[in-house]
Scaffold this active site. Structure first.
Site, mmCIF file in Angstrom:
data_model
loop_
_atom_site.group_PDB
_atom_site.id
_atom_site.type_symbol
_atom_site.label_atom_id
_atom_site.label_comp_id
_atom_site.label_asym_id
_atom_site.label_seq_id
_atom_site.Cartn_x
_atom_site.Cartn_y
_atom_site.Cartn_z
ATOM 1 C CB SER A 125 -0.921 0.085 1.216
ATOM 2 O OG SER A 125 -0.876 -1.018 2.009
ATOM 3 C CG HIS A 146 -3.248 -1.012 -3.010
ATOM 4 N ND1 HIS A 146 -3.602 0.283 -2.745
ATOM 5 C CD2 HIS A 146 -3.120 -1.606 -1.797
ATOM 6 C CE1 HIS A 146 -3.682 0.461 -1.439
ATOM 7 N NE2 HIS A 146 -3.397 -0.670 -0.849
ATOM 8 C CD GLU A 158 -5.088 2.759 -5.318
ATOM 9 O OE1 GLU A 158 -5.603 3.875 -5.160
ATOM 10 O OE2 GLU A 158 -4.103 2.364 -4.654
ATOM 11 C CG ASN A 196 -3.772 5.054 1.260
ATOM 12 O OD1 ASN A 196 -4.853 5.230 1.850
ATOM 13 N ND2 ASN A 196 -3.134 3.907 1.295
HETATM 14 P P1 NAD Z 1 -0.674 -9.592 7.840
HETATM 15 O O1 NAD Z 1 0.288 -9.294 8.901
HETATM 16 O O2 NAD Z 1 -2.079 -9.931 8.187
HETATM 17 O O3 NAD Z 1 -0.111 -10.815 6.954
HETATM 18 C C1 NAD Z 1 1.192 -10.880 6.457
HETATM 19 C C2 NAD Z 1 1.582 -12.344 6.395
HETATM 20 O O4 NAD Z 1 2.801 -12.438 5.678
HETATM 21 C C3 NAD Z 1 1.801 -12.976 7.759
HETATM 22 O O5 NAD Z 1 1.025 -14.163 7.851
HETATM 23 C C4 NAD Z 1 3.299 -13.283 7.779
HETATM 24 O O6 NAD Z 1 3.612 -14.479 8.472
HETATM 25 C C5 NAD Z 1 3.612 -13.422 6.314
HETATM 26 N N1 NAD Z 1 4.991 -13.133 5.953
HETATM 27 C C6 NAD Z 1 5.793 -12.152 6.425
HETATM 28 N N2 NAD Z 1 6.974 -12.187 5.794
HETATM 29 C C7 NAD Z 1 6.917 -13.215 4.903
HETATM 30 C C8 NAD Z 1 7.830 -13.722 3.927
HETATM 31 N N3 NAD Z 1 9.049 -13.203 3.768
HETATM 32 N N4 NAD Z 1 7.420 -14.762 3.168
HETATM 33 C C9 NAD Z 1 6.192 -15.310 3.333
HETATM 34 N N5 NAD Z 1 5.290 -14.854 4.237
HETATM 35 C C10 NAD Z 1 5.654 -13.813 5.005
HETATM 36 O O7 NAD Z 1 -0.597 -8.354 6.835
HETATM 37 P P2 NAD Z 1 -1.701 -7.843 5.809
HETATM 38 O O8 NAD Z 1 -2.539 -6.826 6.478
HETATM 39 O O9 NAD Z 1 -2.358 -8.996 5.149
HETATM 40 O O10 NAD Z 1 -0.784 -7.050 4.774
HETATM 41 C C11 NAD Z 1 -0.027 -7.707 3.795
HETATM 42 C C12 NAD Z 1 0.374 -6.707 2.713
HETATM 43 O O11 NAD Z 1 -0.809 -6.099 2.173
HETATM 44 C C13 NAD Z 1 1.237 -5.558 3.198
HETATM 45 O O12 NAD Z 1 2.132 -5.205 2.166
HETATM 46 C C14 NAD Z 1 0.229 -4.450 3.432
HETATM 47 O O13 NAD Z 1 0.798 -3.163 3.340
HETATM 48 C C15 NAD Z 1 -0.723 -4.688 2.290
HETATM 49 N N6 NAD Z 1 -2.094 -4.154 2.472
HETATM 50 C C16 NAD Z 1 -2.725 -4.263 3.672
HETATM 51 C C17 NAD Z 1 -4.020 -3.782 3.797
HETATM 52 C C18 NAD Z 1 -4.761 -3.895 5.097
HETATM 53 O O14 NAD Z 1 -5.749 -3.182 5.281
HETATM 54 N N7 NAD Z 1 -4.357 -4.774 6.000
HETATM 55 C C19 NAD Z 1 -4.659 -3.192 2.698
HETATM 56 C C20 NAD Z 1 -3.994 -3.114 1.478
HETATM 57 C C21 NAD Z 1 -2.695 -3.611 1.377
#
Ligand code: NAD
Length: 503
Positions: A125, A146, A158, A196
């Site tokens: 994001s 995204h 996006e 954003n």
């Molecule tokens: P989260 O913490 O719920 O999940 C991330 C997962 O990735 C975890 O289960 C972790 O164990 C795993 N992980 C970490 N490093 C790893 C690696 N090297 N290889 C494999 N697995 C790995 O996070 P999330 O909220 O799902 O966010 C994930 C991505 O999506 C981020 O880049 C975040 O910025 C983006 N994002 C999040 C949102 C939101 O609202 N949560 C919205 C849009 C985008």
């Protein structure tokens, strides 16, 4: 590189089985893709798979899926412990931790495993897609995809192109998102992408008004709800969490090299530093579970007047004329009308009740040489009883101070008096949202339709910035920006070249 690329039916690997990865696996599988789900944390992919099973059971109970569809969809998702088990995937979607180095390392691993022609999509994001592609064997195969949370419900995706992203790679991912029932929008990889970035003023203008104590949070929230937003900025940031919202604001501000347009607010920093993070800590702008305090009642007074003239033309002036006619009918008379004036509002026995053009009431009073002036906010939604901010010139007679609000009540609003700030609440906020969207288009981040779709689908805005502009005018928006700039100075309220060229 050019040509077309079709990912229909391609096996997909989703890496990161957290909140976003699980949702992405769900939508890809529901659209018929074979999906591998991998997470670095042992057992995380399997437990996300089990949770998806529970989600499907609920969807079957609600009649949204048949039991057969649910079983087949779940069977299409395979949790895997080793990434190597996904070697047949043609599309990889990354949803791991939001940090550059782990993401880059994963992309190198994926391009080695899947070959240089597989498509790698990142759900980041906030990190530049251009920066993430640096050092990859095939940087042109990396694109941003995204999604918004919750993935299954939010329509917007996006599709973010970095400087080296091949157009057919962005297009292939765009087509996948559309095939999965989403509304994709192309975006150039710039800080905050579309949503954003354009959303910043929604929070920033309210925080600026709070900083100068122009009105309390519940008044600002009510005024913006009345403009059609589902939640006001204070209740919304209380829900999002001030830590999260402040972090996004800071990251966009830093990424734009500390452009005053995006400056974070000390009001929000205090909340974060004090642990008043919003609903999750029981207190932010409001205390929970109580929430916002009640609004002050609408002011009431007898409508005594010798002469009432409705000035100006257009839908807002027409609505004022209709409301004034209805208000005065019980007294057996009605307002006169002057459609030729260059201002919109009511002249009541020489006093002026004027729709904001950005100027504070005191400035209008000075320019007219008469103290009895009040300005009211732009009503973006014409609905009976809805909140509307107004301000009265400081030197106005006590009688007019009382009557200005009472007139707005009789005209069908719930007037909320605030300090005499330029552009009041809704006009100021929406002018700045339009300005930011105009800059995004000017800078090639997206087109006008993309900005409108992104804001309506990504953050549930009641209208897109260019739709608001179509119902207002470039000159009107520029006038509000000009008054904000005159009052506060600095670069924050500079008008976008896109608007200036259309003036
Ligand atoms: P989260 O913490 O719920 O999940 C991330 C997962 O990735 C975890 O289960 C972790 O164990 C795993 N992980 C970490 N490093 C790893 C690696 N090297 N290889 C494999 N697995 C790995 O996070 P999330 O909220 O799902 O966010 C994930 C991505 O999506 C981020 O880049 C975040 O910025 C983006 N994002 C999040 C949102 C939101 O609202 N949560 C919205 C849009 C985008």
């Amino acid at each position: 590189m050019s040509g077309t690329l079709n990912l229909a039916g391609a096996p997909v690997v989703v890496v990161g089985a957290g909140i976003m990865g699980a949702g992405i696996a769900q939508v890809a599988a529901q659209a018929g893709h074979r999906v591998f789900l991998h997470d670095a944390r042992a057992g995380a992919a399997a437990s996300a798979h089990a949770k998806l099973g529970e989600t499907f059971t609920t969807l079957v109970a609600k009649g949204k899926l048949t039991a057969d569809e649910a079983a087949a969809t779940l069977a299409r998702i395979t949790p895997i412990n080793q990434l190597e088990e996904a070697a047949s995937a043609r599309l990889a979607i990354e949803a791991i931790v939001e940090q550059v180095e782990p993401k880059r390392a994963l992309f190198v691993q994926l391009q080695t495993l899947l070959g240089p022609d597989a498509v790698i999509a990142t759900n980041t994001s906030s990190i530049s897609v251009t920066a993430l592609a640096q050092g990859l064997p095939a940087p042109e195969r990396l694109v941003g995809m995204h999604f918004f949370n919750p993935v299954a419900l939010m329509k917007l995706v996006e599709v973010v192109s970095g400087l080296r992203t091949a157009p057919e790679v962005a297009q292939a991912v765009f087509e996948r998102a559309a095939a999965w029932g989403k509304t994709p929008v192309h975006a150039a990889s710039t800080p905050g992408f579309i949503v954003n970035r354009i959303a910043r003023p929604y929070y920033a203008e309210t925080l600026a008004l709070l900083l100068e104590r122009a009105a309390p949070p519940e008044v600002l929230d009510a005024c913006l709800r009345a403009a059609g937003f589902r939640m006001g900025p204070c209740e919304l940031t209380d829900l999002i969490g001030h830590d999260t919202n402040f972090a996004v604001t800071r990251s966009v501000y830093e990424a734009f090299f500390y452009d005053a347009r995006f400056v974070p607010s000390p009001v929000q920093r205090d909340l974060v530093d004090g642990g008043l993070l919003g609903r999750k800590t029981g207190r932010g702008f409001y205390c929970y579970p109580e929430g916002a305090p009640a609004l002050p009642p609408a002011p009431e007074a007898a409508l005594v007047a010798g002469e009432v003239i409705v000035h100006g033309s257009g839908p807002i002036a027409d609505a004022l004329a209709a409301a004034a006619t209805a208000a005065l009918a019980p007294q057996g008379w009605g307002p006169a009308r002057d459609q030729t004036s260059d201002w919109i509002g009511l002249r009541i026995d020489g006093a002026r009740l004027q729709l904001t053009d950005g100027r504070p009431a005191r400035t209008v009073a000075q320019q007219l040489g008469t103290p009895d002036v009040a300005v009211f906010d732009r009503p973006f939604v014409l609905k009976d009883g809805s909140a509307l901010a107004y301000a009265v010139a400081p030197g106005a007679n006590p009688d007019w101070q009382l009557r200005a609000g009472a007139w707005l009540t009789r005209l069908g609003h719930h007037p909320l008096r605030m300090e005499d700030a330029p552009g009041l609440v809704a006009a100021r906020t929406i002018a700045m949202l339009i300005n930011e969207a105009a800059d995004a288009v000017q800078q090639g981040v997206c087109d006008e339709a993309g900005a409108d779709a992104a804001m309506k689908l990504g953050v549930n805005y009641p209208a897109g910035p260019f739709e608001w502009l179509a119902g207002w005018s470039v000159a009107g928006v520029l006038a509000v920006l000009h008054e904000l700039d005159a009052c506060y100075g600095g670069a924050r309220y500079r008008a976008s070249p896109w608007l200036q060229r259309r003036a």
